[in-house]
Design an enzyme around this catalytic site. Structure first.
Site, PDB file in Angstrom:
ATOM      1  CE1 TYR A  37      35.033  46.378  40.261  1.00 20.42           C
ATOM      2  CE2 TYR A  37      33.870  47.104  38.670  1.00 20.42           C
ATOM      3  CZ  TYR A  37      34.329  45.901  39.872  1.00 20.42           C
ATOM      4  OH  TYR A  37      33.328  44.954  39.631  1.00 20.42           O
ATOM      5  CG  HIS A  95      32.517  44.200  44.890  1.00 17.21           C
ATOM      6  ND1 HIS A  95      32.921  45.476  44.598  1.00 17.21           N
ATOM      7  CD2 HIS A  95      32.146  43.537  44.146  1.00 17.21           C
ATOM      8  CE1 HIS A  95      33.340  45.020  43.385  1.00 17.21           C
ATOM      9  NE2 HIS A  95      32.850  44.193  43.105  1.00 17.21           N
TER      10      HIS A  95
END
Length: 263
Positions: A37, A95
């Site tokens: 992110y 992730h």
């Protein structure tokens, strides 16, 4: 792990820092971030600025799918801790599944972060059920959570059943279908009946489920507060039946590096 958290993607920089500080002031105690992110440092700044003690906040972060070789994973994990200005993370996830990776070595490295205490708990995100089973049953990884897309128009029955059998949390990302829930007639109907918002109905439907947490992204104080207020909504069997009738195959997040979901 608190059932309702703050998702931080795609917020960056000061917007992200301010949103996290504000959320903590309002009463949030669960913050979700990730190396992918590019906002871990902004979250770390917020943790440092907040009047809430670090040990009272559950922080989840993640390693990106192209950093799953052991040396790369260790470097990424060190960078995460540095960015978060913390000597530990409450939950650390892979992730996405990797490509041409050594799964056993990757999981061994993940487990090592838990064993040395710098990850209080470990888990995975975006793993289809067969891969999750392999990690839990063949590699004996002590996973505490799986994070996947889950909402009123995307079912995750098999994964959720498995998570419950193995005492894992299932964290729902994109729980508001990227704000599309506000335009779903059935949710509008339920919301009008209870005098609440469609977003609150969608959130409470998730949060009422055993082992399910949700991490809606919200930058404004109003949206953060509305999401907190969802915890007070009382849905009935009629409401749940209406939601059950919605399509459950509407996947939003499917990048080109995603796994075969039904594999």
């Amino acid at each position: 792990m608190p059932k309702l958290g703050l998702g931080t993607w795609p917020m960056l920089g000061d917007e992200c820092t301010d949103a996290v500080v504000q959320a903590l002031e309002l009463g949030y105690r669960h913050i979700d971030t990730a190396a992918g992110y590019n906002n871990e440092a902004a979250v770390g700044k917020a943790l440092e600025q907040s009047r809430v003690a670090r040990e009272q906040i559950h922080v989840t972060s993640k390693v990106w799918w192209d950093k799953l070789q052991p040396a790369d994973m260790r470097a990424s994990f060190e960078a995460t801790l540095h960015a978060l200005r913390s000597d530990y993370v409450d939950l650390f996830l892979i992730h996405w599944p990797g490509k041409d990776w050594d799964l056993a070595k990757t999981i061994e490295t993940l487990v090592s972060f838990k064993e040395d205490g710098r990850a209080r708990n470990i888990g995975v995100a975006n793993f289809p059920l067969p891969l999750l089973k392999k990690v839990v049953e063949e590699l004996n990884a002590p996973l505490a959570a799986i994070q996947v897309e889950y909402h009123v128009t995307l079912g995750q029955t098999a994964l959720l059943d498995y998570a419950r059998q193995h005492d894992m949390a299932l964290t729902a990302y994109s729980p508001l279908v990227r704000n599309k829930v506000s335009h779903i007639a059935e949710l509008q109907q339920i919301a009008a009946k209870h005098g609440v918002l469609p977003t609150q109905v969608a959130l409470k439907w998730l949060l009422d489920q055993a082992n399910v947490a949700a991490i809606p992204k919200a930058a404004s104080q109003a949206n953060q507060q509305n999401n907190l207020e969802a915890l007070k909504v009382q849905l009935d069997d009629e409401d749940r039946a209406l939601i059950a009738g919605l399509p459950k195959n509407q996947r939003l997040v499917n990048p080109d590096f995603a796994p075969q979901w039904d594999a």
